[in-house]
Design a protein around this motif. Structure first.
Motif, PDB file in Angstrom:
ATOM      1  N   ALA B  54     -36.114  23.740 -78.128  1.00  0.00           N
ATOM      2  CA  ALA B  54     -36.112  23.251 -78.963  1.00  0.00           C
ATOM      3  C   ALA B  54     -34.944  23.018 -80.482  1.00  0.00           C
ATOM      4  O   ALA B  54     -34.254  21.693 -80.454  1.00  0.00           O
ATOM      5  N   VAL B  55     -35.209  23.747 -80.847  1.00  0.00           N
ATOM      6  CA  VAL B  55     -34.056  24.526 -82.431  1.00  0.00           C
ATOM      7  C   VAL B  55     -33.026  23.768 -81.751  1.00  0.00           C
ATOM      8  O   VAL B  55     -32.141  22.962 -82.492  1.00  0.00           O
ATOM      9  N   GLU B  56     -32.682  24.729 -80.193  1.00  0.00           N
ATOM     10  CA  GLU B  56     -31.418  24.741 -80.025  1.00  0.00           C
ATOM     11  C   GLU B  56     -30.779  23.148 -79.431  1.00  0.00           C
ATOM     12  O   GLU B  56     -29.603  22.673 -79.374  1.00  0.00           O
ATOM     13  N   LYS B  57     -31.368  22.798 -78.972  1.00  0.00           N
ATOM     14  CA  LYS B  57     -30.876  21.491 -78.100  1.00  0.00           C
ATOM     15  C   LYS B  57     -31.324  20.702 -78.870  1.00  0.00           C
ATOM     16  O   LYS B  57     -30.549  18.986 -78.004  1.00  0.00           O
ATOM     17  N   ILE B  58     -32.255  19.892 -79.458  1.00  0.00           N
ATOM     18  CA  ILE B  58     -32.802  18.599 -79.459  1.00  0.00           C
ATOM     19  C   ILE B  58     -31.936  18.111 -80.939  1.00  0.00           C
ATOM     20  O   ILE B  58     -32.148  18.875 -82.093  1.00  0.00           O
ATOM     21  N   GLY B  59     -32.229  17.116 -80.909  1.00  0.00           N
ATOM     22  CA  GLY B  59     -31.285  16.203 -82.041  1.00  0.00           C
ATOM     23  C   GLY B  59     -31.272  14.931 -82.346  1.00  0.00           C
ATOM     24  O   GLY B  59     -32.233  14.088 -81.504  1.00  0.00           O
ATOM     25  N   VAL B  67     -35.266  11.419 -80.859  1.00  0.00           N
ATOM     26  CA  VAL B  67     -34.975  12.084 -80.544  1.00  0.00           C
ATOM     27  C   VAL B  67     -34.410  12.610 -78.999  1.00  0.00           C
ATOM     28  O   VAL B  67     -35.326  12.086 -78.318  1.00  0.00           O
ATOM     29  N   ASP B  68     -33.689  13.999 -78.695  1.00  0.00           N
ATOM     30  CA  ASP B  68     -33.184  13.960 -77.157  1.00  0.00           C
ATOM     31  C   ASP B  68     -32.610  14.974 -77.743  1.00  0.00           C
ATOM     32  O   ASP B  68     -32.305  15.093 -78.813  1.00  0.00           O
ATOM     33  N   THR B  69     -32.414  15.198 -75.654  1.00  0.00           N
ATOM     34  CA  THR B  69     -31.298  16.567 -76.142  1.00  0.00           C
ATOM     35  C   THR B  69     -29.780  16.013 -75.685  1.00  0.00           C
ATOM     36  O   THR B  69     -29.212  17.240 -75.842  1.00  0.00           O
TER      37      THR B  69
END
Lengths: 202, 202
Positions: B54-59, B67-69
């Protein structure tokens, strides 16, 4: 349970895992996931790190059965603790509760549950054999049974007492009575009867 | 609140971070931390990984604010969605709720809150300017205000309507009325009055 298909599988998985935490259901897990994503730098990143650290460092103490980052745990390896007294608890949470109360400076032994024949939990499933061994090999003088006052807890307490009978160890248990700050009107008859029976000089 | 000093700082930090999740207090955070540690392989490891992902991909989607990847998000980039309708919501949680209901196949715009002068939240703090811009540049025919029926929500709805007045866009809002499965006896007078006023032919 209807789950959301528009969020990516990554968010979906985060929600499903969060929903497995005690105290969080599917709805609150969604709220928690959203909160984490929104507070990415303040909460999600630190929590992910803290969990990574926990995965790596935290284990079970091979002496008493509690969880800690060292083995033996900080309590078992603390020389200032009374080495002659063992407090037997069902669960790590109970150990933490007693430590918060700071009522005793002894060491512990965590059983990891209670005897429950209906659920298939027998003596061999609990950390009881290790307790008997500790009481035989270490210089233990007193074992305090700080086990929950439930039917299963008391059954377990009786079993442990029987197992310790052949050893030269005093076995005691927590007092029953009125909780500090408790109102008589709200207490059950069993507690009131025990409190009366064990009344002390004022 | 008295915290436990015998658990290592790693467990302590995990508990404190978990306690910041909505729905978890200090006591339930301790329970959750213990549960995680006990179910290390089944829960702690996967959850730590899911959070890392989640930290890496979700924005945040740069178009609608959810919010989504991916950016634009899966909804904004879905060609099967009705491109002429925008559903305006306060929060991502509301978008998720509408998607779970699967009641409309349109795109969204997330405001990120409501106007609240007392809390210092003005129009510039919300995702409103982007909404006006989308309505001007994209071929939007209808804007559905799916904003909470609270005082702040309705104030925000009025403000957004005013801002859209100069554009050739139909602005609608959700119907008020009796919730499906709801009992009249438990409803407030405002809802009942609205439900009567908007009664339909049976």
């Amino acid at each position: 349970m209807a789950q959301n298909k528009v969020v990516g599988p990554e968010i979906e998985r985060l929600i499903q895992l969060l929903a497995k935490l005690p105290g969080l259901g599917p709805r609150s897990a969604r709220r928690a996931a959203l909160h984490l994503i929104k507070k990415k730098d303040l909460l999600l990143v630190p929590l992910a790190e803290a969990m990574g650290v926990a995965v790596e460092k935290i284990g079970i103490c091979s002496v008493c059965g509690t969880v800690d980052t060292s083995d033996p745990c900080a309590i078992c390896s603390d020389p200032r603790r009374d080495q002659s007294v063992l407090v037997v608890v069902e669960d790590v949470a109970d150990l933490w509760a007693l430590e918060r109360a700071a009522a005793i400076n002894a060491r512990y032994h965590v059983l990891g549950g209670t005897l429950s024949p209906l659920d298939g939990v027998g003596p061999e499933d609990l950390n009881i054999a290790a307790l008997i061994e500790r009481c035989g090999s270490e210089a233990i003088e007193e074992v305090i049974l700080a086990i929950n006052a439930t039917v299963e807890g008391q059954t377990t307490a009786h079993y442990v007492t029987d197992q310790l009978a052949h050893l030269d160890v005093k076995v005691t248990r927590l007092a029953h009575g009125v909780p500090v700050g408790g109102e008589l009107d709200y207490l059950d008859e069993g507690t009131l009867a025990q409190a009366l029976k064990a009344r002390t000089q004022f």
